[in-house]
Design a protein around this motif. Structure first.
Motif, mmCIF file in Angstrom:
data_model
loop_
_atom_site.group_PDB
_atom_site.id
_atom_site.type_symbol
_atom_site.label_atom_id
_atom_site.label_comp_id
_atom_site.label_asym_id
_atom_site.label_seq_id
_atom_site.Cartn_x
_atom_site.Cartn_y
_atom_site.Cartn_z
ATOM 1 N N TYR A 49 -7.661 23.035 7.858
ATOM 2 C CA TYR A 49 -6.726 21.928 8.087
ATOM 3 C C TYR A 49 -7.152 20.827 7.130
ATOM 4 O O TYR A 49 -8.269 20.310 7.231
ATOM 5 N N THR A 50 -6.274 20.450 6.204
ATOM 6 C CA THR A 50 -6.711 19.536 5.154
ATOM 7 C C THR A 50 -5.594 18.596 4.725
ATOM 8 O O THR A 50 -4.410 18.942 4.802
ATOM 9 N N GLY A 51 -5.989 17.404 4.279
ATOM 10 C CA GLY A 51 -5.015 16.441 3.788
ATOM 11 C C GLY A 51 -5.625 15.059 3.629
ATOM 12 O O GLY A 51 -6.695 14.770 4.167
ATOM 13 N N PRO A 52 -4.959 14.177 2.893
ATOM 14 C CA PRO A 52 -5.447 12.798 2.716
ATOM 15 C C PRO A 52 -5.038 11.905 3.878
ATOM 16 O O PRO A 52 -4.047 12.159 4.559
ATOM 17 N N MET A 53 -5.842 10.859 4.093
ATOM 18 C CA MET A 53 -5.497 9.809 5.043
ATOM 19 C C MET A 53 -5.433 8.494 4.265
ATOM 20 O O MET A 53 -6.445 8.026 3.740
ATOM 21 N N ILE A 54 -4.241 7.932 4.188
ATOM 22 C CA ILE A 54 -4.010 6.718 3.400
ATOM 23 C C ILE A 54 -3.795 5.562 4.368
ATOM 24 O O ILE A 54 -2.764 5.486 5.056
ATOM 25 N N ALA A 55 -4.773 4.675 4.450
ATOM 26 C CA ALA A 55 -4.720 3.555 5.391
ATOM 27 C C ALA A 55 -4.224 2.300 4.679
ATOM 28 O O ALA A 55 -4.756 1.904 3.636
ATOM 29 N N GLN A 56 -3.213 1.675 5.255
ATOM 30 C CA GLN A 56 -2.671 0.423 4.731
ATOM 31 C C GLN A 56 -2.955 -0.687 5.726
ATOM 32 O O GLN A 56 -2.582 -0.599 6.899
ATOM 33 N N HIS A 57 -3.621 -1.754 5.279
ATOM 34 C CA HIS A 57 -3.919 -2.908 6.121
ATOM 35 C C HIS A 57 -2.920 -4.018 5.794
ATOM 36 O O HIS A 57 -2.890 -4.532 4.670
ATOM 37 N N PHE A 58 -2.111 -4.384 6.769
ATOM 38 C CA PHE A 58 -1.004 -5.307 6.507
ATOM 39 C C PHE A 58 -1.464 -6.698 6.092
ATOM 40 O O PHE A 58 -0.811 -7.355 5.283
ATOM 41 N N GLU A 59 -2.592 -7.176 6.636
ATOM 42 C CA GLU A 59 -3.039 -8.546 6.340
ATOM 43 C C GLU A 59 -3.353 -8.719 4.865
ATOM 44 O O GLU A 59 -3.014 -9.729 4.256
ATOM 45 N N THR A 60 -4.003 -7.713 4.287
ATOM 46 C CA THR A 60 -4.365 -7.793 2.862
ATOM 47 C C THR A 60 -3.439 -6.967 1.977
ATOM 48 O O THR A 60 -3.475 -7.107 0.755
ATOM 49 N N ASN A 61 -2.641 -6.112 2.616
ATOM 50 C CA ASN A 61 -1.752 -5.174 1.922
ATOM 51 C C ASN A 61 -2.527 -4.256 0.966
ATOM 52 O O ASN A 61 -2.012 -3.844 -0.070
ATOM 53 N N LYS A 62 -3.765 -3.949 1.347
ATOM 54 C CA LYS A 62 -4.581 -3.034 0.548
ATOM 55 C C LYS A 62 -4.538 -1.635 1.149
ATOM 56 O O LYS A 62 -4.323 -1.460 2.350
#
Length: 285
Positions: free
Chosen positions: A190-203
């Motif tokens: 089971y494989t894949g990327p996890m892309i986290a977006q933080h709204f306060e910094t938009n990073k």
């Protein structure tokens, strides 16, 4: 004479019981083949599903399948202990398509020598919604493959809950490949990327997971023993947790999964444990 008759009756009873047990075992051992070969249902290959990083729904899911999960876990960190709880519902609205909604909670307690002010705040981590499509189910090769997507709306902790309510988003597409070797040995990736977006910094911050598992299923049952290797790549950092596990059927539609976590080269985490209760209501096709 009476003693001889009694002995004969006991021997006959023992032989009958043995024959019945053998017949029952034979029937149980063919359940897998009968389930997969049923002409009234779409083809589905039985695979052992890992217990910690579980699937959205069985590979090759059939319309009407559904499942409730309740998870409870504990992790020993260096400065505090983490207690996890989750409630999860998954179902198949059509053949081969699985959907899931999950609510994961985390609670914290100070460890020895630490202070309450040094630990994070308790929280409902997020609201997870997910889908999984089995695009390959090959009965002859005992192989199934699926793609899926998890969207995780991250929430603020309880101290500041609602200010704001949603603090970020995690995008997690994934691929699943499972293979059964004979009737009892199972492997899965089971494989894949996890892309986290933080709204306060938009990073954005991206990690990549590769979770592999191997299981041995007890013949004629849904019980198994096995191990997961949960691996995460984060830029130049690599973390892995080994999770030996077992699943035991309590009654026909209730299973218990028991998992231990052994971190490898993790800086802030020690041993962990996790318990998963799995309830499958009656299938409505």
């Amino acid at each position: 004479m009476n003693l001889n008759i009694k002995c004969m009756l006991m021997v006959t009873l023992a032989l009958s019981t043995s024959a019945f047990a053998q017949h029952k075992t034979t029937l149980l051992s063919t359940d897998l083949e009968n389930a997969e070969a049923s002409s009234d249902l779409p083809v589905k290959v039985e695979h052992a599903e890992p217990l910690f990083i579980d699937l959205i729904r069985d590979l090759g899911a059939r319309k009407g399948e559904r499942e409730w999960n309740l998870g409870l876990g504990m992790t020993d960190n260096l400065s505090f202990d983490t207690y996890e709880a989750l409630v999860e519902y998954e179902w198949a609205p059509i053949n081969r398509l699985g959907l899931e909604v999950e609510f994961p909670f985390t609670f914290y307690a100070p460890g020895s020598g630490s202070q309450n002010s040094a630990i994070p705040s308790n929280r409902l981590n997020s609201i997870k919604i997910a889908t999984q499509w089995s695009f390959l189910v090959n009965e002859k090769m005992a192989t199934s493959m699926a793609i899926g997507y998890i969207n995780e709306f991250e929430l603020s902790d309880f101290k500041s809950f609602g200010s704001p309510l949603i603090t970020g988003n995690v995008y997690n597409p994934f691929l699943v490949v499972a293979k059964r070797w004979g009737s009892q040995l199972h492997s899965l990736i089971y494989t894949g990327p996890m892309i986290a977006q933080h709204f306060e910094t938009n990073k954005f911050h991206t990690t990549y997971d590769i979770n592999t598992s191997f299981h041995y299923m007890i013949a004629g049952t849904r019980n198994f023993i096995g191990v997961e290797f949960n691996k995460t790549f984060d830029n130049n950092d690599f973390d892995m947790t080994i999770r030996p596990q077992m699943r035991v059927g309590v009654i026909d539609n209730l299973l218990i999964g028991i998992i231990a976590g052994i971190p490898v080269n993790r800086e802030n985490e020690r041993l962990s444990s996790f318990l998963r209760l799995i309830w499958e209501p009656q299938h409505k096709g």
